[in-house]
Design a protein around this motif. Structure first.
Motif, PDB file in Angstrom:
ATOM      1  N   MET A 122      -4.129   2.999  -3.327  1.00 16.40           N
ATOM      2  CA  MET A 122      -5.242   1.242  -3.255  1.00 16.40           C
ATOM      3  C   MET A 122      -5.756   0.875  -4.357  1.00 16.40           C
ATOM      4  O   MET A 122      -6.281   0.322  -4.969  1.00 16.40           O
ATOM      5  CB  MET A 122      -6.352   1.868  -1.843  1.00 16.40           C
ATOM      6  N   VAL A 139      -5.659   2.599  -7.470  1.00 15.43           N
ATOM      7  CA  VAL A 139      -4.793   1.993  -7.990  1.00 15.43           C
ATOM      8  C   VAL A 139      -4.773   0.518  -7.930  1.00 15.43           C
ATOM      9  O   VAL A 139      -5.603  -0.427  -8.968  1.00 15.43           O
ATOM     10  CB  VAL A 139      -3.355   2.405  -8.003  1.00 15.43           C
ATOM     11  N   LEU A 140      -4.594  -0.308  -7.309  1.00 17.42           N
ATOM     12  CA  LEU A 140      -4.472  -1.632  -7.269  1.00 17.42           C
ATOM     13  C   LEU A 140      -5.368  -2.304  -6.938  1.00 17.42           C
ATOM     14  O   LEU A 140      -5.326  -3.257  -7.567  1.00 17.42           O
ATOM     15  CB  LEU A 140      -4.075  -1.783  -5.562  1.00 17.42           C
ATOM     16  N   ARG A 141      -6.426  -2.017  -6.886  1.00 18.14           N
ATOM     17  CA  ARG A 141      -7.550  -2.411  -7.007  1.00 18.14           C
ATOM     18  C   ARG A 141      -8.879  -1.805  -8.222  1.00 18.14           C
ATOM     19  O   ARG A 141      -9.302  -3.110  -8.871  1.00 18.14           O
ATOM     20  CB  ARG A 141      -8.813  -1.976  -6.245  1.00 18.14           C
ATOM     21  N   GLY A 142      -7.865  -1.613  -9.267  1.00 14.80           N
ATOM     22  CA  GLY A 142      -8.415  -0.930 -10.862  1.00 14.80           C
ATOM     23  C   GLY A 142      -9.929  -0.575 -10.441  1.00 14.80           C
ATOM     24  O   GLY A 142     -10.125  -0.377 -11.492  1.00 14.80           O
ATOM     25  N   ILE A 183     -11.095   2.597 -10.785  1.00 16.26           N
ATOM     26  CA  ILE A 183     -10.974   4.094 -11.885  1.00 16.26           C
ATOM     27  C   ILE A 183     -11.710   4.884 -11.402  1.00 16.26           C
ATOM     28  O   ILE A 183     -11.878   6.476 -10.425  1.00 16.26           O
ATOM     29  CB  ILE A 183     -11.397   3.540 -13.551  1.00 16.26           C
ATOM     30  N   LEU A 238     -10.829   6.549  -8.245  1.00 15.88           N
ATOM     31  CA  LEU A 238      -9.432   6.507  -8.142  1.00 15.88           C
ATOM     32  C   LEU A 238     -10.079   8.163  -8.493  1.00 15.88           C
ATOM     33  O   LEU A 238      -9.310   9.234  -7.686  1.00 15.88           O
ATOM     34  CB  LEU A 238      -8.438   6.228  -9.131  1.00 15.88           C
ATOM     35  N   TYR A 261      -6.111  -4.932   0.363  1.00 10.78           N
ATOM     36  CA  TYR A 261      -4.814  -3.991  -0.235  1.00 10.78           C
ATOM     37  C   TYR A 261      -4.860  -2.137   0.211  1.00 10.78           C
ATOM     38  O   TYR A 261      -3.947  -1.655   0.196  1.00 10.78           O
ATOM     39  CB  TYR A 261      -6.144  -3.557  -1.409  1.00 10.78           C
ATOM     40  N   ARG A 262      -5.839  -2.230   1.565  1.00 10.91           N
ATOM     41  CA  ARG A 262      -5.491  -0.745   1.613  1.00 10.91           C
ATOM     42  C   ARG A 262      -3.988  -0.796   3.251  1.00 10.91           C
ATOM     43  O   ARG A 262      -3.500  -0.295   3.009  1.00 10.91           O
ATOM     44  CB  ARG A 262      -6.708   0.046   3.349  1.00 10.91           C
TER      45      ARG A 262
END
Ligand SMILES: [Zn+2]
Ligand SMILES: [Zn+2]
Ligand SMILES: [Zn+2]
Ligand SMILES: [Zn+2]
Lengths: 321, 492
Positions: free
Chosen positions: A156, A158-161, A163, A166, A219-220
């Motif tokens: 999730m 990564v999809l939302r950027g 970092i 992450l 996104y989740r």
């Protein structure tokens, strides 16, 4: 033809491990599942002898299995921990009553002390350590604690950027700097959700199963569906994604938000109030939407216990779940 | 910690949907031409401004990164697809004499014919090769057409990282440019042209034995995921070999930003987190002497398709391993359809994932390890990511494997991970009921390449250069273990 257990090569296998694909008998599976959690606890140094460890009991499968395994391991390896079940009374009717019943039954089964605390009580309370298995939000995977949840959170972010998250989301425990703040650990970090269910099933553990009432964000939801598909192609994907999350390295100089803490509970939060506290406040005020979406501007008012304006309330009141 | 801020609630994102172009819309750049294309939400271009924008982007990418030196030999990896063919067209455009700020490097082209791994017939393969040849000949650049079967005659040196300054921000770039400009004044236009005209065309043929060996290799891989990964690895080895043999110090790959977004996400799923920066960044220094660059990384596949159509960039459709497979046939295939579908609902998906790749950092082995090939993965040549903390997903999988099967007395011990004792109790964490070859090979591989080899039936189907180099490294590591007590510094 019955399949033989690949570990003891004596008894009949009753299951195929989702994690490794091996066929195991009941006892060898129990042993492997428990030992793996033991390895996680030992290698990450999650607890110290003499500590009081509260297992956040929601009645859901993760906390039910964790309570059971912690009791087994505490005795088997003489951790010297004072275990107790902790249930937070959030005052949500219906959903909460059923799960509380399950927690009470668990308590009798495991012979662990049960403490039901109100939200305020919890944070006024001093403890050496706390295992926040399912967070403050019942059996909800917002806080990602088993392997599936951690992997899902990696995807999730990564999809939302995102970092910063992450990098942080694979951390096994979060020790916050704030005085009296409570570290949260994830002993089930490498345990597959399917294996948690298998363990509960074969141990005949009683848990309260329900879909989380807080609908996950788009996104989740996508990350979850994607992970399920990955797992169906290559079962090790869940751990593989976590490995990726653990080993990726962020460039120096990439702006990382300064890690703040929640001014109410001391938990790590990028905002004045952490998600749990906002969510809870929303429920207390009868504004369920407060916990969902961006309402950072309102944090000041919440902290000062000020009432919201009529317009603010109107926006937050519409219940669509 | 996973205190999730569920900021994205779907509703907001829907608004980003690309608006349908209205008929009378004007170009946002020249304000005169009629818009024929909408790149992003509000960027509508007319034909000529789009062309300018597209060309500018290519030069800007090279200019910004400053890694390609004047007169440097650069090998363009062309697969026949729209992205790499557009890259070729951009290089041609950039080298053409009338181009302002023309590019000054010396290009060559390489095409790896992987038909033998994808089950294509000789006739099909020949047809594609012929089509590509006519495109390549048109450019006037030297080219290499290499069948994948050639991996069976590669030398082991391919697997050894070369030595060169891997620092992309090399300060001597400016010196090199100045030097070139000085030299160029003494060089007539004619001489320069004839230098390029010295064509080298190489087309290798493959023997029937190698054909069979390749078939055997790919049928020994049990999953399409592993097949795709192996194909990628072998392609890279071949390209690297041809580049080294012919003095090319840079290789250009045509990965678009859409492609890289898919690659980033699927590599996360494949356990390649540590190598993400090399795998998806602008420049990839893993081979040391030959640097991979990805100058197409700012273009979306949509832009590339539009440009190719509008300006007649020739490309060749060549079916690959996953052509005509279903969505869940492999991890790579699944990720591709997942990203494509998500992009349809959330148009910022690709750019968001892609931007992540810019924030990542390549993990380089610490000083002293860089020269030791054992610190790099035998297959992908990235720094090994298996020398990690005990509290890690990697060790958790070793523990799970160990606890789920009967313990074998295994003599080949994974010195790197078991030396510390714990976690390698009775049977040893390396015990396995697989063939010993699997076991030995595994210790030389990164986390992700281990997964690929795990999906493999017979390791001896691997090309000889891989097996020979593996044996060499194993022998060395055994030697090192024998003499370990006399070594003063632990360089591993
Ligand atoms: Zn057994
Ligand atoms: Zn809080
Ligand atoms: Zn225009
Ligand atoms: Zn590798």
């Amino acid at each position: 033809m019955p399949v033989q257990c690949s570990n003891c090569v004596q008894r009949r296998a009753v299951l195929k491990r989702p994690k490794t694909g091996h066929s195991l008998c009941k006892d060898c599976f129990f042993w492997a599942f428990e030992e793996e959690i033991h390895q996680t606890i030992v290698s990450a140094g999650l607890f110290n002898r003499g500590e009081t460890v509260a297992i956040g009991a929601s009645g859901g499968k993760d906390s039910t299995v964790l309570a059971h395994v912690m009791k087994v391991l505490n005795e088997r390896y003489d951790y010297g921990l004072n275990l107790l079940l902790l249930s937070v009374d959030e005052g949500i009717t219906g959903y909460r009553d059923d799960s509380l019943e399950t927690v009470k039954r668990n308590q009798q089964q495991y012979e662990l002390p049960l403490k039901i605390v109100s939200y305020e009580e919890l944070y006024g309370w001093t403890m050496d350590a706390i295992v926040k298995q399912v967070g403050l939000k019942n059996n909800c995977t917002f806080c990602g604690h088993n392997a599936d949840d951690v992997a899902e959170t990696v995807l999730m972010n990564v999809l939302r950027g995102d970092i910063a998250r992450l990098r942080r989301c694979t951390a096994i425990s979060t020790a916050s700097e704030g005085e009296g703040a409570i570290p949260r650990c994830k002993p089930l970090k490498y345990a597959y959700e399917k294996e948690i269910v298998l363990y509960a099933y074969f141990k005949k553990l009683d848990y309260f199963s329900t879909e989380c009432i807080y609908s996950p964000n788009a996104y989740r939801g996508h990350a979850r569906a994607f992970l399920k598909d990955l797992e169906s192609i290559r079962p090790s994907s869940i751990i593989d994604v976590i490995h990726s999350g653990e080993t990726l390295s962020v460039k120096d100089g990439v702006k990382m938000p300064v890690q703040g803490t929640c001014s109410r509970c001391g938990y790590i939060s990028s905002q004045a109030l952490c998600k749990s506290c906002v969510l809870l406040e929303g429920l207390n005020r009868g504004l369920p939407k407060l916990g969902i979406g961006k309402h950072h501007r309102l944090h000041g008012k919440i902290l000062a216990q000020e009432p919201l304006t009529e317009q603010e309330e109107k926006l937050l009141k519409a219940v669509d779940f | 910690m996973c205190q999730v801020e569920e900021d994205y609630n779907g509703l907001e994102c829907k608004q980003e949907k690309i608006p349908v172009p209205t008929l009378s819309r004007k170009c946002m750049k020249c304000k005169e031409g009629t818009a024929v294309l909408i790149i992003r939400v509000s960027d509508a271009f007319c034909r000529s401004c789009f062309k300018e924008y597209f060309i500018h982007k290519f030069r800007a990418m090279l200019g910004k990164n400053r890694v390609i030196f004047p007169q440097e030999k650069v090998l363009l990896a062309v697969s026949g697809g729209a992205a790499s063919c557009s890259m070729l067209a951009q290089v041609q455009e950039g080298l053409s004499r009338d181009a302002p700020k023309r590019l000054r490097f010396m290009p060559g082209i390489i095409y790896i014919d992987d038909g033998g791994a994808c089950g294509r017939s000789s006739e099909e393969r020949q047809r594609s090769v012929d089509q590509l040849k006519s495109i390549f000949t048109e450019t006037g650049f030297p080219y290499f057409i290499v069948p994948l079967e050639q991996v069976f005659s590669l030398p082991t040196s391919v697997l050894v990282p070369g030595t060169s300054d891997p620092d992309p921000s090399n300060p001597s770039y400016k010196q090199a440019v100045d030097q070139y400009i000085k030299e160029k004044q003494n060089l007539t236009e004619e001489e320069a042209a004839s230098a390029v005209a010295q064509l080298r065309i190489e087309e290798s043929v493959c023997s029937p034995e190698h054909k069979l060996a390749l078939e055997r290799l790919f049928s020994s891989l049990n999953t399409l995921t592993a097949k795709e990964d192996m194909l990628h690895t072998l392609r890279q080895h071949l390209i690297l070999h041809v580049a080294r043999e012919n003095g090319y110090s840079k290789v250009m790959m045509g990965d678009s930003c859409s492609r890289l977004a898919v690659k980033l996400l699927s590599n996360i799923a494949l356990g390649r987190g540590a190598a993400l920066a090399s795998d998806t960044g602008f420049s990839d220094p893993r081979y040391g002497d030959v640097v991979i660059v990805r100058p197409m990384r700012d273009y979306s596949s949509k832009e590339i398709a539009a440009y190719s159509r509008m300006f007649h960039v020739p490309s060749v459709f060549i079916s690959g391993l996953d052509t005509k497979t279903h969505d869940k046939a492999s991890i790579q295939r699944l990720t591709e359809s997942f990203v494509t579908n998500l992009q349809a609902d959330f148009p910022s998906t690709v750019s968001t994932i892609y931007r992540t790749s810019e924030k990542l950092h390549t993990v380089m082995p610490s000083q002293g390890q860089t020269t030791e090939p054992a610190s790099k993965c035998l297959l992908c040549l990235c720094a090994l990511d298996t020398n990690v903390d005990k509290a890690s997903a990697f060790h958790a999988t070793l523990v799970s494997e160990q606890l789920s099967q009967i313990k074998l007395q295994d003599t080949s011990h994974d010195a790197r991970h078991c030396a510390e004792g714990q976690g390698c109790g009775s049977g040893g964490c390396c015990s396995s009921n697989r063939s010993p070859e699997h076991q030995d090979l595994k210790t030389l591989l990164c986390y992700s390449c281990r997964l690929t080899v795990k999906d493999m039936g017979a390791v001896d189907a691997l090309p000889p250069y891989i097996i020979t180099e593996a044996e060499k490294r194993q022998k060395r590591s055994r030697m090192k273990m024998e003499i370990s007590e006399f070594l003063l510094e632990d360089e591993d």
